[in-house]
Design a protein around this motif. Sequence first.
Motif, PDB file in Angstrom:
ATOM      1  N   LEU A  15      42.133  96.990  82.657  1.00 17.08           N
ATOM      2  CA  LEU A  15      41.969  98.368  83.136  1.00 17.08           C
ATOM      3  C   LEU A  15      42.563  98.532  84.527  1.00 17.08           C
ATOM      4  CD1 LEU A  15      38.327  99.240  81.989  1.00 17.08           C
ATOM      5  CD2 LEU A  15      40.472 100.134  81.058  1.00 17.08           C
ATOM      6  N   ALA A  16      42.374  97.516  85.366  1.00 20.04           N
ATOM      7  CA  ALA A  16      42.916  97.588  86.724  1.00 20.04           C
ATOM      8  C   ALA A  16      44.441  97.609  86.713  1.00 20.04           C
ATOM      9  CB  ALA A  16      42.416  96.397  87.552  1.00 20.04           C
ATOM     10  N   ALA A  26      43.106  96.354  76.230  1.00 23.11           N
ATOM     11  CA  ALA A  26      41.694  96.418  76.621  1.00 23.11           C
ATOM     12  C   ALA A  26      40.848  97.007  75.495  1.00 23.11           C
ATOM     13  CB  ALA A  26      41.545  97.242  77.891  1.00 23.11           C
ATOM     14  N   ALA A  27      41.401  98.011  74.812  1.00 21.35           N
ATOM     15  CA  ALA A  27      40.692  98.610  73.681  1.00 21.35           C
ATOM     16  C   ALA A  27      40.492  97.589  72.569  1.00 21.35           C
ATOM     17  CB  ALA A  27      41.458  99.820  73.162  1.00 21.35           C
ATOM     18  N   LEU A 125      37.804 103.442  69.321  1.00 23.90           N
ATOM     19  CA  LEU A 125      38.790 102.618  70.022  1.00 23.90           C
ATOM     20  C   LEU A 125      40.039 102.413  69.175  1.00 23.90           C
ATOM     21  CD1 LEU A 125      36.336 100.000  71.515  1.00 23.90           C
ATOM     22  CD2 LEU A 125      37.795 101.525  72.859  1.00 23.90           C
ATOM     23  N   ALA A 126      39.838 102.217  67.870  1.00 23.71           N
ATOM     24  CA  ALA A 126      40.984 102.047  66.977  1.00 23.71           C
ATOM     25  C   ALA A 126      41.758 103.346  66.822  1.00 23.71           C
ATOM     26  CB  ALA A 126      40.510 101.548  65.613  1.00 23.71           C
ATOM     27  N   ASN A 127      41.033 104.423  66.636  1.00 29.74           N
ATOM     28  CA  ASN A 127      41.705 105.717  66.431  1.00 29.74           C
ATOM     29  C   ASN A 127      42.531 106.130  67.647  1.00 29.74           C
ATOM     30  OD1 ASN A 127      40.565 105.958  63.882  1.00 29.74           O
ATOM     31  ND2 ASN A 127      38.783 107.091  64.621  1.00 29.74           N
ATOM     32  N   LEU A 128      42.034 105.833  68.842  1.00 29.01           N
ATOM     33  CA  LEU A 128      42.726 106.256  70.056  1.00 29.01           C
ATOM     34  C   LEU A 128      43.864 105.320  70.456  1.00 29.01           C
ATOM     35  CD1 LEU A 128      39.708 107.327  72.305  1.00 29.01           C
ATOM     36  CD2 LEU A 128      41.458 108.837  71.353  1.00 29.01           C
ATOM     37  N   VAL A 152      41.271 104.947  78.252  1.00 30.95           N
ATOM     38  CA  VAL A 152      40.526 104.371  79.383  1.00 30.95           C
ATOM     39  C   VAL A 152      39.077 104.845  79.367  1.00 30.95           C
ATOM     40  CG1 VAL A 152      40.297 104.369  81.897  1.00 30.95           C
ATOM     41  CG2 VAL A 152      42.544 104.011  80.859  1.00 30.95           C
ATOM     42  N   ALA A 153      38.868 106.118  79.116  1.00 31.85           N
ATOM     43  CA  ALA A 153      37.501 106.654  79.093  1.00 31.85           C
ATOM     44  C   ALA A 153      36.668 105.982  78.011  1.00 31.85           C
ATOM     45  CB  ALA A 153      37.550 108.168  78.877  1.00 31.85           C
TER      46      ALA A 153
END
Length: 297
Positions: A15-16, A26-27, A125-128, A152-153
Amino acid sequence: MIDLRTVISRIEKLLADGSDSSVTYAALECRLAIERICYERLRVAHDYISHEDIRRWQPREVVNILIQEVDANAASTFTLSISEEPTNSGGDAPTLAEYQAMEFVPVGTKIGFNANKLGKLWNALANLALHVSAPISKAATVRHYGDKDKIVAKVREALAEIKEISNGTLLSTGFGTEVSFDCYCGVKNKRKLALLKAGQTVNCINPNCDESYEFVSADASFGRRALDVACKHCGTVKVVPRRMIEKVKYDQFIHYQCDGCGDTVYIQWKPMQAQRSQAGPLDDSAGETPPIVMPTK
Protein backbone atom coordinates in the motif's frame (compact mmCIF):
# COMPACT_ATOMS: atom_id res chain seq x y z
CA MET A 1 -3.00 -19.91 15.74
CA ILE A 2 -1.44 -18.84 12.43
CA ASP A 3 1.04 -15.97 12.48
CA LEU A 4 -0.27 -13.22 10.20
CA ARG A 5 2.35 -10.61 11.07
CA THR A 6 4.45 -11.25 7.96
CA VAL A 7 1.55 -10.95 5.54
CA ILE A 8 0.22 -7.84 7.33
CA SER A 9 3.63 -6.19 6.96
CA ARG A 10 3.76 -7.17 3.29
CA ILE A 11 0.31 -5.68 2.59
CA GLU A 12 1.23 -2.44 4.34
CA LYS A 13 4.43 -2.12 2.26
CA LEU A 14 2.49 -2.71 -0.95
CA LEU A 15 0.00 0.00 0.00
CA ALA A 16 2.85 2.37 0.81
CA ASP A 17 4.33 1.74 -2.65
CA GLY A 18 1.08 2.99 -4.14
CA SER A 19 1.54 1.78 -7.72
CA ASP A 20 -1.31 0.13 -9.60
CA SER A 21 0.48 -3.21 -9.60
CA SER A 22 1.35 -2.99 -5.88
CA VAL A 23 -2.19 -2.30 -4.67
CA THR A 24 -3.44 -5.07 -6.95
CA TYR A 25 -0.99 -7.47 -5.35
CA ALA A 26 -2.07 -6.19 -1.92
CA ALA A 27 -5.64 -7.18 -2.76
CA LEU A 28 -4.45 -10.68 -3.66
CA GLU A 29 -2.52 -10.96 -0.38
CA CYS A 30 -5.64 -9.95 1.54
CA ARG A 31 -7.69 -12.65 -0.19
CA LEU A 32 -5.05 -15.26 0.59
CA ALA A 33 -4.97 -14.16 4.24
CA ILE A 34 -8.77 -14.49 4.50
CA GLU A 35 -8.55 -17.99 3.04
CA ARG A 36 -5.82 -18.95 5.52
CA ILE A 37 -7.88 -17.68 8.45
CA CYS A 38 -10.92 -19.74 7.43
CA TYR A 39 -9.07 -22.84 6.29
CA GLU A 40 -6.98 -22.99 9.46
CA ARG A 41 -10.23 -23.37 11.39
CA LEU A 42 -11.17 -26.15 9.01
CA ARG A 43 -7.82 -27.89 9.52
CA VAL A 44 -8.18 -28.11 13.30
CA ALA A 45 -11.81 -29.24 12.90
CA HIS A 46 -11.04 -32.20 10.62
CA ASP A 47 -11.17 -34.60 13.57
CA TYR A 48 -14.90 -33.85 13.58
CA ILE A 49 -15.87 -33.47 9.94
CA SER A 50 -15.01 -35.15 6.66
CA HIS A 51 -13.72 -33.12 3.75
CA GLU A 52 -16.66 -34.60 1.80
CA ASP A 53 -18.99 -32.65 4.11
CA ILE A 54 -17.42 -29.33 3.09
CA ARG A 55 -19.76 -28.95 0.17
CA ARG A 56 -18.51 -25.54 -0.98
CA TRP A 57 -14.90 -24.39 -0.76
CA GLN A 58 -15.46 -20.62 -0.49
CA PRO A 59 -14.11 -19.36 2.88
CA ARG A 60 -17.47 -18.02 4.11
CA GLU A 61 -19.24 -21.28 3.29
CA VAL A 62 -16.53 -23.35 4.98
CA VAL A 63 -16.84 -21.40 8.24
CA ASN A 64 -20.64 -21.50 8.18
CA ILE A 65 -20.57 -25.29 7.75
CA LEU A 66 -18.18 -25.57 10.71
CA ILE A 67 -20.58 -23.47 12.82
CA GLN A 68 -23.50 -25.69 11.85
CA GLU A 69 -21.82 -29.09 12.19
CA VAL A 70 -18.65 -28.87 14.32
CA ASP A 71 -18.55 -25.89 16.67
CA ALA A 72 -21.28 -23.29 17.14
CA ASN A 73 -18.54 -20.91 18.35
CA ALA A 74 -16.17 -21.48 15.41
CA ALA A 75 -16.27 -17.76 14.58
CA SER A 76 -16.86 -16.41 18.11
CA THR A 77 -14.51 -14.60 20.48
CA PHE A 78 -13.76 -16.14 23.87
CA THR A 79 -10.93 -16.56 26.37
CA LEU A 80 -10.03 -19.93 27.87
CA SER A 81 -8.75 -19.81 31.46
CA ILE A 82 -7.69 -22.42 34.00
CA SER A 83 -7.85 -22.23 37.80
CA GLU A 84 -4.58 -21.91 39.70
CA GLU A 85 -5.67 -24.55 42.21
CA PRO A 86 -7.12 -27.95 41.25
CA THR A 87 -10.67 -28.72 42.31
CA ASN A 88 -11.49 -31.66 44.55
CA SER A 89 -12.14 -34.42 42.04
CA GLY A 90 -13.48 -36.80 44.68
CA GLY A 91 -16.09 -34.48 46.17
CA ASP A 92 -19.02 -32.43 45.00
CA ALA A 93 -18.59 -29.98 42.16
CA PRO A 94 -17.85 -26.41 43.31
CA THR A 95 -20.78 -24.04 43.55
CA LEU A 96 -21.05 -20.95 41.37
CA ALA A 97 -19.91 -18.78 44.25
CA GLU A 98 -16.87 -21.01 44.79
CA TYR A 99 -16.01 -20.85 41.09
CA GLN A 100 -16.25 -17.07 41.14
CA ALA A 101 -13.91 -16.92 44.13
CA MET A 102 -11.18 -18.90 42.37
CA GLU A 103 -8.14 -17.36 40.72
CA PHE A 104 -7.92 -18.14 37.00
CA VAL A 105 -4.99 -17.88 34.59
CA PRO A 106 -5.77 -17.13 30.92
CA VAL A 107 -4.62 -19.86 28.53
CA GLY A 108 -5.46 -18.07 25.30
CA THR A 109 -8.03 -16.02 23.41
CA LYS A 110 -9.74 -16.93 20.18
CA ILE A 111 -10.73 -13.91 18.12
CA GLY A 112 -13.98 -14.32 16.24
CA PHE A 113 -15.23 -12.66 13.09
CA ASN A 114 -18.30 -12.27 10.93
CA ALA A 115 -17.97 -15.00 8.29
CA ASN A 116 -20.42 -13.29 5.96
CA LYS A 117 -18.51 -10.01 6.19
CA LEU A 118 -15.21 -11.74 5.43
CA GLY A 119 -16.87 -13.49 2.49
CA LYS A 120 -18.09 -10.20 1.06
CA LEU A 121 -14.62 -8.67 1.41
CA TRP A 122 -13.08 -11.72 -0.27
CA ASN A 123 -15.44 -11.35 -3.23
CA ALA A 124 -15.12 -7.57 -3.42
CA LEU A 125 -11.31 -7.71 -3.55
CA ALA A 126 -11.50 -10.00 -6.58
CA ASN A 127 -14.15 -7.96 -8.34
CA LEU A 128 -12.22 -4.71 -7.90
CA ALA A 129 -8.64 -5.86 -8.44
CA LEU A 130 -8.23 -9.39 -9.76
CA HIS A 131 -10.23 -9.32 -12.97
CA VAL A 132 -10.01 -7.20 -16.10
CA SER A 133 -13.41 -5.65 -16.74
CA ALA A 134 -15.09 -6.80 -19.93
CA PRO A 135 -15.84 -3.88 -22.34
CA ILE A 136 -19.49 -2.99 -22.85
CA SER A 137 -18.88 -1.55 -26.34
CA LYS A 138 -16.22 -1.16 -29.01
CA ALA A 139 -15.50 2.36 -27.77
CA ALA A 140 -14.74 1.18 -24.23
CA THR A 141 -11.15 0.99 -22.99
CA VAL A 142 -9.87 -2.32 -21.64
CA ARG A 143 -7.83 -1.43 -18.56
CA HIS A 144 -5.16 -3.75 -17.18
CA TYR A 145 -5.78 -2.60 -13.58
CA GLY A 146 -8.92 -1.61 -11.71
CA ASP A 147 -9.73 1.68 -9.99
CA LYS A 148 -6.80 2.21 -7.61
CA ASP A 149 -8.68 4.33 -5.07
CA LYS A 150 -11.46 1.77 -4.73
CA ILE A 151 -8.94 -1.07 -4.44
CA VAL A 152 -6.98 0.75 -1.72
CA ALA A 153 -10.14 1.47 0.26
CA LYS A 154 -11.22 -2.18 0.14
CA VAL A 155 -7.73 -3.46 0.99
CA ARG A 156 -7.61 -1.18 4.05
CA GLU A 157 -11.02 -2.45 5.13
CA ALA A 158 -9.89 -6.06 4.79
CA LEU A 159 -6.56 -5.34 6.47
CA ALA A 160 -8.34 -3.97 9.55
CA GLU A 161 -10.23 -7.27 9.90
CA ILE A 162 -7.07 -9.32 9.38
CA LYS A 163 -5.19 -7.32 12.03
CA GLU A 164 -7.99 -7.83 14.56
CA ILE A 165 -8.09 -11.59 13.97
CA SER A 166 -4.27 -11.78 14.17
CA ASN A 167 -4.48 -10.85 17.86
CA GLY A 168 -5.88 -14.29 18.66
CA THR A 169 -3.67 -16.81 20.46
CA LEU A 170 -6.00 -19.81 20.49
CA LEU A 171 -7.98 -22.10 18.19
CA SER A 172 -10.61 -24.52 19.48
CA THR A 173 -12.87 -27.30 18.24
CA GLY A 174 -15.60 -26.30 20.67
CA PHE A 175 -17.17 -27.63 23.82
CA GLY A 176 -20.03 -29.96 24.71
CA THR A 177 -20.92 -33.63 24.81
CA GLU A 178 -19.32 -35.76 22.11
CA VAL A 179 -20.49 -39.02 20.53
CA SER A 180 -18.24 -41.27 18.50
CA PHE A 181 -18.13 -44.44 16.46
CA ASP A 182 -15.45 -46.60 14.87
CA CYS A 183 -15.73 -46.75 11.10
CA TYR A 184 -15.25 -50.02 9.22
CA CYS A 185 -11.93 -48.60 8.04
CA GLY A 186 -10.77 -48.45 11.68
CA VAL A 187 -10.80 -44.65 12.10
CA LYS A 188 -12.65 -43.17 15.10
CA ASN A 189 -15.18 -40.48 14.17
CA LYS A 190 -16.39 -37.87 16.66
CA ARG A 191 -19.21 -35.36 16.57
CA LYS A 192 -20.75 -32.79 18.89
CA LEU A 193 -24.08 -34.27 20.01
CA ALA A 194 -25.90 -30.93 20.16
CA LEU A 195 -25.22 -30.25 16.46
CA LEU A 196 -26.41 -33.61 15.10
CA LYS A 197 -29.86 -34.02 13.54
CA ALA A 198 -31.98 -37.14 13.20
CA GLY A 199 -31.23 -38.90 9.92
CA GLN A 200 -28.15 -36.76 9.22
CA THR A 201 -25.52 -38.37 7.00
CA VAL A 202 -22.02 -38.36 8.47
CA ASN A 203 -19.12 -39.23 6.19
CA CYS A 204 -16.00 -40.89 7.59
CA ILE A 205 -13.21 -38.39 8.27
CA ASN A 206 -10.68 -40.71 6.61
CA PRO A 207 -10.14 -39.10 3.16
CA ASN A 208 -9.45 -42.55 1.68
CA CYS A 209 -12.65 -44.12 3.02
CA ASP A 210 -16.02 -44.29 1.21
CA GLU A 211 -18.09 -45.19 4.26
CA SER A 212 -20.92 -43.00 5.55
CA TYR A 213 -23.36 -43.33 8.43
CA GLU A 214 -26.82 -42.13 9.40
CA PHE A 215 -27.33 -40.61 12.84
CA VAL A 216 -30.09 -42.22 14.90
CA SER A 217 -31.20 -39.66 17.48
CA ALA A 218 -33.21 -42.13 19.59
CA ASP A 219 -30.07 -43.75 21.01
CA ALA A 220 -27.36 -41.40 19.65
CA SER A 221 -25.98 -44.16 17.43
CA PHE A 222 -24.75 -44.29 13.84
CA GLY A 223 -26.04 -46.78 11.27
CA ARG A 224 -23.91 -47.79 8.33
CA ARG A 225 -25.19 -46.62 4.93
CA ALA A 226 -24.65 -49.59 2.64
CA LEU A 227 -26.41 -51.73 0.04
CA ASP A 228 -26.48 -55.51 -0.30
CA VAL A 229 -25.50 -56.38 -3.87
CA ALA A 230 -26.11 -59.98 -4.98
CA CYS A 231 -24.11 -61.70 -7.72
CA LYS A 232 -26.46 -62.68 -10.56
CA HIS A 233 -24.61 -65.96 -11.13
CA CYS A 234 -24.22 -67.44 -7.64
CA GLY A 235 -26.25 -65.11 -5.40
CA THR A 236 -23.35 -64.24 -3.10
CA VAL A 237 -24.08 -60.92 -1.38
CA LYS A 238 -21.50 -58.18 -0.94
CA VAL A 239 -22.07 -55.12 1.24
CA VAL A 240 -21.16 -52.00 -0.78
CA PRO A 241 -20.98 -48.54 0.83
CA ARG A 242 -23.78 -46.31 -0.49
CA ARG A 243 -21.41 -43.37 -0.79
CA MET A 244 -19.22 -45.35 -3.19
CA ILE A 245 -22.23 -45.92 -5.45
CA GLU A 246 -23.55 -42.37 -5.09
CA LYS A 247 -20.27 -40.98 -6.45
CA VAL A 248 -20.57 -42.98 -9.67
CA LYS A 249 -21.65 -40.86 -12.66
CA TYR A 250 -24.29 -42.11 -15.08
CA ASP A 251 -21.71 -43.03 -17.74
CA GLN A 252 -19.34 -44.78 -15.31
CA PHE A 253 -19.38 -48.00 -13.30
CA ILE A 254 -17.61 -49.73 -10.43
CA HIS A 255 -16.83 -53.42 -10.23
CA TYR A 256 -15.53 -56.08 -7.87
CA GLN A 257 -14.73 -59.80 -7.91
CA CYS A 258 -17.45 -61.99 -6.41
CA ASP A 259 -16.24 -63.90 -3.35
CA GLY A 260 -18.47 -66.84 -4.29
CA CYS A 261 -17.79 -67.59 -7.95
CA GLY A 262 -15.01 -65.17 -8.82
CA ASP A 263 -17.09 -63.47 -11.53
CA THR A 264 -16.83 -59.72 -12.04
CA VAL A 265 -19.86 -57.80 -10.76
CA TYR A 266 -20.51 -54.38 -12.30
CA ILE A 267 -22.57 -51.61 -10.69
CA GLN A 268 -23.83 -48.79 -12.91
CA TRP A 269 -26.59 -46.20 -12.84
CA LYS A 270 -29.16 -46.68 -15.61
CA PRO A 271 -32.14 -44.46 -16.49
CA MET A 272 -35.54 -46.04 -15.79
CA GLN A 273 -39.01 -44.82 -16.71
CA ALA A 274 -41.91 -45.12 -14.27
CA GLN A 275 -45.47 -44.90 -15.62
CA ARG A 276 -48.81 -44.60 -13.91
CA SER A 277 -51.37 -47.17 -15.01
CA GLN A 278 -54.22 -45.99 -17.23
CA ALA A 279 -56.72 -47.11 -14.59
CA GLY A 280 -56.05 -43.97 -12.57
CA PRO A 281 -53.70 -42.42 -10.03
CA LEU A 282 -51.65 -44.61 -7.70
CA ASP A 283 -53.06 -45.46 -4.29
CA ASP A 284 -50.04 -44.99 -2.04
CA SER A 285 -51.91 -46.22 1.02
CA ALA A 286 -52.38 -49.60 -0.64
CA GLY A 287 -48.66 -49.86 -1.37
CA GLU A 288 -49.24 -49.71 -5.14
CA THR A 289 -46.09 -49.24 -7.22
CA PRO A 290 -45.87 -48.11 -10.83
CA PRO A 291 -44.79 -50.54 -13.54
CA ILE A 292 -41.19 -50.11 -14.61
CA VAL A 293 -40.45 -49.71 -18.29
CA MET A 294 -36.91 -50.70 -19.17
CA PRO A 295 -35.16 -48.39 -21.67
CA THR A 296 -34.67 -49.92 -25.08
CA LYS A 297 -31.32 -49.96 -26.83
